[in-house]
Design a protein around this motif. Sequence first.
Motif: not given
Length: 519
Positions: A173-181, A200-202, A305-306
């Motif tokens: 979930a983390a690996a998915t939603f960080i790119p979405l954010a 996003v990074a901070i 998004l992808l």
Amino acid sequence: MRNQKELQSGQSGKFSRSHSGGISMRSALGFGAGDFFGGGQLALVTTYLALFWTRFCGMNISAAQGIIGASAMISAVSALLFGVLDDNLYRYEVGRRFGRRHLMLMIIAPSLLVGVLLWIPGLPMLLYACVYVLWVMLAQAFQACYNPLAGEMTKDFSQRTKLSTTRMFISTAAATFIPLAGSWALSCYGETKAIGYMAVAIISTVMFACAVGITWKTTWEMTPRQAGFEAYADGMVREGRLGARGWIRRLIRVLREYGTTLRIREFRKHLVIFLLVQTASDVFGQTFLFFVLYDWNRTAAFASLLLGCAVVSLPLMPLFGKAVVKLGVRRLYALAFVGMLLGVAWLALAWVLVDALPGSVWVVLAVAASLWFFAFKSLVGYLPWTVLVFIPDIDQIVTRRYRSATFSSVQSCLRQFGSGVVTIGVGLVLGAVGFDSSLPRQSHEASLGVAAVMLGFYAVAMIISWLVSSRLVINQETDLAVLHEIERLRSGKDKADVDESVRHTVERLTGLSYDECWQ
């Protein structure tokens, strides 16, 4: 603060607890929260760091990839050091007071905030390099103390499965939603400004520190006595000064112990598959953003998004475990690698048709390709961790010891070393073809180079892994045969009375003659 005697007795605190009711969902979530950092930091770094450094910090692609790759090699060495250190912290008073796993977690949680410096433009390159080295070493230290917790919190198989499933779900979930954010932030602030990446990074880095803190607060571990450090807990033995020669002798023993893992044939095959799968994933993570920007001519927000299409794997995870039981490891590996190769071909097709199809049709094609690719990428990433569980059983019939942490450390060390090599290689190749991420468009040669690195490396890695996996022997039946033989020998039965089919199975798994086993 609890007194020393109470903690050593293991009746309270972050040591042993009573589990008459099993692992609660609160405990499972607290344990799994830690892998929000484990899975999330990798997604954050591989997706955005090289792009951020080259666009806003004055680095070229070779320098950025070189720092990331060299740091991974340093992390490879630290994997072995942290594993030994963490396992032996009960030798020292500080470890017996705070816990060998929890002492490390307590230090790591606030230390992760140093990662904020990676995302501030205008700092010296040397500072970025030093901070990133510290960051990857913290990540390795976290894995060393986090991975054993599930086995120490409970010995019940179903409860361990509950912990592992929760961990994998949160990590994915983390690996998915960080790119979405990231996609949302870049859409809001624009891709030519550093603020979107920094936000996003901070925020993610602060959440990583909080997640590790939650795991430190809500989990527990074996007492010193349960872990085999009774003499140290009772004060009968104290760790004295070893001196230079003592440390050298200890280092040689540790390295020899790690080296013996490679005697196991099935582990060698597993390592080839695991390393190819993981390094291919690293290359993909480091180049996918560039591929979308310069080969598909889309935005970083669209690329993020992808990457969020990986969410498709979350509901599939329970099915993966059932498929392993029903199909077996070897057949499921074959299915996974065929699916991955089709996914690579689908992404390449979208590249070929990027200017030939209407925009909306092409977007549907690209999203469908991404969904397919990430579904099988998740399966390919899941299987090696499933196989690793069986490897210490095979080793046990050779050495008569259960060395799961040793095998995990060797795997982690080689994984980081491989990641470093391919990361540096990616930077050199892209630099050689003239790639420059500060430009709005790339030359034809540079665009081809990005596609060749990402798609070509993945395809070759999957083909080789498929060939190696076709020779795997490990499955539930062969593992059960080994376990039964271990129990037979442990009960004092004669080795000469071994069943011929069991002898053959043991020799195929270990790569050693049966006579060399159970010495």
